[in-house]
Design an enzyme around this catalytic site. Sequence first.
Site, short mmCIF file in Angstrom:
data_model
loop_
_atom_site.label_atom_id
_atom_site.label_comp_id
_atom_site.label_asym_id
_atom_site.label_seq_id
_atom_site.Cartn_x
_atom_site.Cartn_y
_atom_site.Cartn_z
N GLU A 65 2.70 1.69 3.08
CA GLU A 65 2.94 2.96 3.75
C GLU A 65 1.76 3.32 4.65
OE1 GLU A 65 3.59 6.94 1.68
OE2 GLU A 65 5.61 6.53 2.36
N LYS B 3 15.43 9.84 6.22
CA LYS B 3 15.70 11.14 5.58
C LYS B 3 16.70 11.94 6.43
CE LYS B 3 11.11 11.70 3.51
NZ LYS B 3 9.85 12.44 3.54
N HIS C 88 6.70 -16.89 -14.95
CA HIS C 88 8.00 -17.37 -15.41
C HIS C 88 9.12 -16.90 -14.49
CE1 HIS C 88 6.17 -18.76 -19.13
NE2 HIS C 88 5.47 -17.64 -19.10
O1 LIG Z 1 4.62 14.80 -2.64
P1 LIG Z 1 5.83 14.92 -1.77
O2 LIG Z 1 5.61 15.86 -0.61
O3 LIG Z 1 7.05 15.28 -2.57
O4 LIG Z 1 6.10 13.51 -1.11
C1 LIG Z 1 6.44 12.40 -1.87
C2 LIG Z 1 6.47 11.13 -1.04
O5 LIG Z 1 7.55 11.15 -0.15
C3 LIG Z 1 7.39 10.98 1.24
O6 LIG Z 1 8.61 10.65 1.82
C4 LIG Z 1 6.32 10.00 1.66
O7 LIG Z 1 6.86 8.80 2.12
C5 LIG Z 1 5.30 9.73 0.61
O8 LIG Z 1 4.08 9.48 1.25
C6 LIG Z 1 5.15 10.86 -0.36
O9 LIG Z 1 4.16 10.54 -1.32
#
Ligand SMILES: O=P(O)(O)OC[C@H]1O[C@H](O)[C@H](O)[C@@H](O)[C@@H]1O
Length: 561
Positions: free
Chosen positions: A367, A522, A398
């Site tokens: 990431e 998303k 294995h």
């Molecule tokens: O801690 P949050 O704001 O819920 O984010 C949780 C995770 O989701 C995101 O989509 C990112 O890709 C991550 O870098 C992050 O750690």
Amino acid sequence: MSHPPVEQRGAWRALADHADEIGQRHLRDFFTDQQGRFATFSRQAAGLTLDLSKQRWNETTLSLLLELARDAGVPNAIRGLLAGERLNLSENRPALHTALRLPADARLDVEGEDLVTSVHATLDRMASMVERFHSGQWRGATGKPIRDVVNLGVGGSDLGPLMVTHALADYRPEGVHRIDVHFASTMDGSQLADYLSRLNPETTLFVLSSKSFTTIDTMTNARTARDWLKARLLGGDREEGVDEALVMRQHFVGVSASPEKMREWGIADEHQLEFWEWVGGRYSLWGGIGLPIALVVGMQNFRELLAGAHDMDRHFSEAEMSDNLPVLLALAGIWNVNFLDIRAHSILPYDGRLEYFAAYLEQLEMESNGKSVNHDGEPVGYSTCPVLWGQLGPNAQHAFYQLLHQGTQSVECDFIAPRVRYDDVADPATRDHLMSQHRLTLSNCFAQSRALMLGDAALEDEGPRPGHKRYAGNQPSSTLLLDRLTPRTLGALVALYEHKVFVQATIWDINPFDQWGVELGKTLAGETQRILEHQAGLDGMDDSTRGLIEAVWAAESREPE
Ligand SMILES: O=P(O)(O)OC[C@H]1O[C@H](O)[C@H](O)[C@@H](O)[C@@H]1O
């Protein structure tokens, strides 16, 4: 400041020429050509020994790589990182995870703010929460002490605490009220549903871990958990005085960079742990996100973890580049990816406690450095982060080692193990058995890196063998030995990889602290959900996705069998 792209600089070109010269040479020949490679290519710091002698390189390679690092401004970048410069350009903020592990008597003022004081105020708050749990004083709404804590979080709000609580499970403090910690991350509710079927709502507390406090995976799990608690603790013939406010206050803790959103959701002010926008999610286990860790190992061990990371931070800032573990580990990676064209990297711990270490590093590395544009938004003309994956080494032997030994891919491997384990087991017979199991494990670890290096040459000459019994060898690896696995050395190990990632990003001229790549999925998931829920039409949907959606509808409308 304009500077030539990295691949046009002198050191890069010299490395490319050098790779033409030595790139075809077999790894075993480097050992024949040069005595004392272990002494030449291994370094120690902060309780770790890093052996880079099984890389396909020689001293000329390393000095050219060090020149490349200097050319790319690595020393200055390290200084800027630790001083809190706004290196995360796309989000215009610093990346100050190193501030989270500064000792209380250190000083770091960034843009007029005294960070050490803020960081330690949060740590103290965390300490008093942990104390309430460990003394049995944190009670659920019906008055019983909390016994189970479920962390609801995903990505950086899950993988770090999950990895560390597992790695340090032996470090539970004695004589305290025991808290069992569980992790639920997936949006499909699989893990959560399992916990809800087993745990007692009266003695269960949920930690909502989310930097943004908007991540749909976590917020969906949180709603399910809230309704589960309410349905079981409120109404009917339940005890008097148990109301919704009490349930919310006693059964939820929030950890986030957004206090407003925590409050809006119903987390009591005094049960919030706040952290800062300048701590990236995958770099956040050192603060409030580490609460589950402190609940398992206690605050003293949590502070040891921070101290170990700080040991590595100091080493990173003070050691010469040629002795600097994160710099050297990064350079080995650059050599493999950019000059030997090796784009797969396997993480192989030989210690069951590090079961989640590879999953943690997958996020940290991919990431951070899975990027293809530079700081100016221009496409880069070279490879960046390799595909990185891993598993406990003894189990992977294995499973997928076949590909490492006889596949068509070149793969770089990191072998990780503690030098000693189990020497503190009280019962002598069990101790002997377990210490010998550890030696068996180390034997396998060292044998595998050797087999991958030498291939057929590792065997006594038995005459010609058919193709399926031959081993090409020539797979490069690094071996990392921890003096032993403790909170302190684990902190140093994690910080080592954080800084390795940073050094590589500096050389590749990419931003390791943002993750815009996760946004498109998303957005499209939101649209798709509206269609699946019949709130929007299929117009404009591609044919494959349309077919998949229709398959779901067809199944939903069928009568259950
Ligand atoms: O801690 P949050 O704001 O819920 O984010 C949780 C995770 O989701 C995101 O989509 C990112 O890709 C991550 O870098 C992050 O750690």
